[in-house]
Design an enzyme around this catalytic site. Structure first.
Site, PDB file in Angstrom:
ATOM      1  N   ASP A  10      -3.627  21.254  24.439  1.00 13.25           N
ATOM      2  CA  ASP A  10      -4.961  21.533  24.992  1.00 13.25           C
ATOM      3  C   ASP A  10      -5.209  23.000  25.363  1.00 13.25           C
ATOM      4  OD1 ASP A  10      -5.081  18.803  24.743  1.00 13.25           O
ATOM      5  OD2 ASP A  10      -5.245  18.392  26.880  1.00 13.25           O
ATOM      6  N   LYS A  86      -6.802  13.879  20.725  1.00  8.16           N
ATOM      7  CA  LYS A  86      -6.604  12.787  21.676  1.00  8.16           C
ATOM      8  C   LYS A  86      -7.821  12.638  22.576  1.00  8.16           C
ATOM      9  CE  LYS A  86      -4.178  15.613  25.116  1.00  8.16           C
ATOM     10  NZ  LYS A  86      -5.068  15.533  26.253  1.00  8.16           N
ATOM     11  N   CYS A 119      -2.387  16.847  31.490  1.00  8.97           N
ATOM     12  CA  CYS A 119      -1.922  16.562  30.136  1.00  8.97           C
ATOM     13  C   CYS A 119      -0.516  17.075  29.856  1.00  8.97           C
ATOM     14  CB  CYS A 119      -2.934  17.075  29.117  1.00  8.97           C
ATOM     15  SG  CYS A 119      -4.521  16.213  29.307  1.00  8.97           S
TER      16      CYS A 119
END
Length: 184
Positions: A10, A86, A119
């Site tokens: 990310d 995701k 995350c």
């Protein structure tokens, strides 16, 4: 050494200044992630880019198809490097990540990215549960201030608490310099 993959989690435009959800230290973390990325590519290691994208356009950040949801230019994928999209905190959940790692006989993960308390934490804990030896490059991860029960916790303390928890029972937590000296 076991077969290793670098997982970039990310590191996306919305987390940087001018984005919708700016993190403390995003630039410095991305610079260190880019150093780890260059080393992984030079070693011929598998590099997997994980990108979060919410399901709806009214998301607070990482809206589908938005510029903010794109991977940041400092760690842009190259041809042949898998990109896993995701919609969950845990990058293994409802994605092809586990299949990709198994196809390459990966045993060890090196994790960098954002956010430390979400995350990054999620993928590291899941990876260890799945049997992967895991290293986190703490200075290649970023987060932001958090508020709970009327108390604001500065980003540096949020980050330190999560890195300490991961180091205690889940992963080896190193600086990028320590890691590069080891593999260099």
């Amino acid at each position: 050494m076991s077969k290793q993959a670098l997982i970039i989690v990310d590191i996306q435009n919305d987390y940087f200044p001018g984005g919708k959800w700016t993190l403390n230290g995003a630039e410095a973390a991305a610079d260190n992630a880019a150093r780890a990325l260059a080393a992984a590519r030079a070693a011929g290691a598998l590099v997997v880019h994980v990108r979060h994208e919410f399901a709806t356009a009214d998301a607070p950040f990482f809206a589908p198809g938005s510029t903010g949801a794109h991977v940041h230019p400092k760690v842009t994928e190259q041809a042949g490097e898998p990109v896993v999209v995701k919609q969950q905190i845990n990058a293994f959940r409802d994605t092809s990540l586990q299949t990709i790692l198994q196809e390459h006989a990966i045993e060890r993960l090196v994790v960098v990215g954002s956010m430390s308390h979400m995350c990054v934490d999620g993928i590291v804990r899941a990876a260890v549960d799945l049997g992967y030896a895991t290293i986190v490059l703490h200075d290649a991860c970023a987060t932001l201030d958090q508020t709970f029960n009327g108390i604001t916790v500065p980003a540096a303390q949020v980050h330190a608490a999560f890195m300490a928890a991961l180091a205690f029972g889940y992963a080896e937590v190193l600086s990028t310099d320590e890691y590069l000296a080891r593999v260099g």
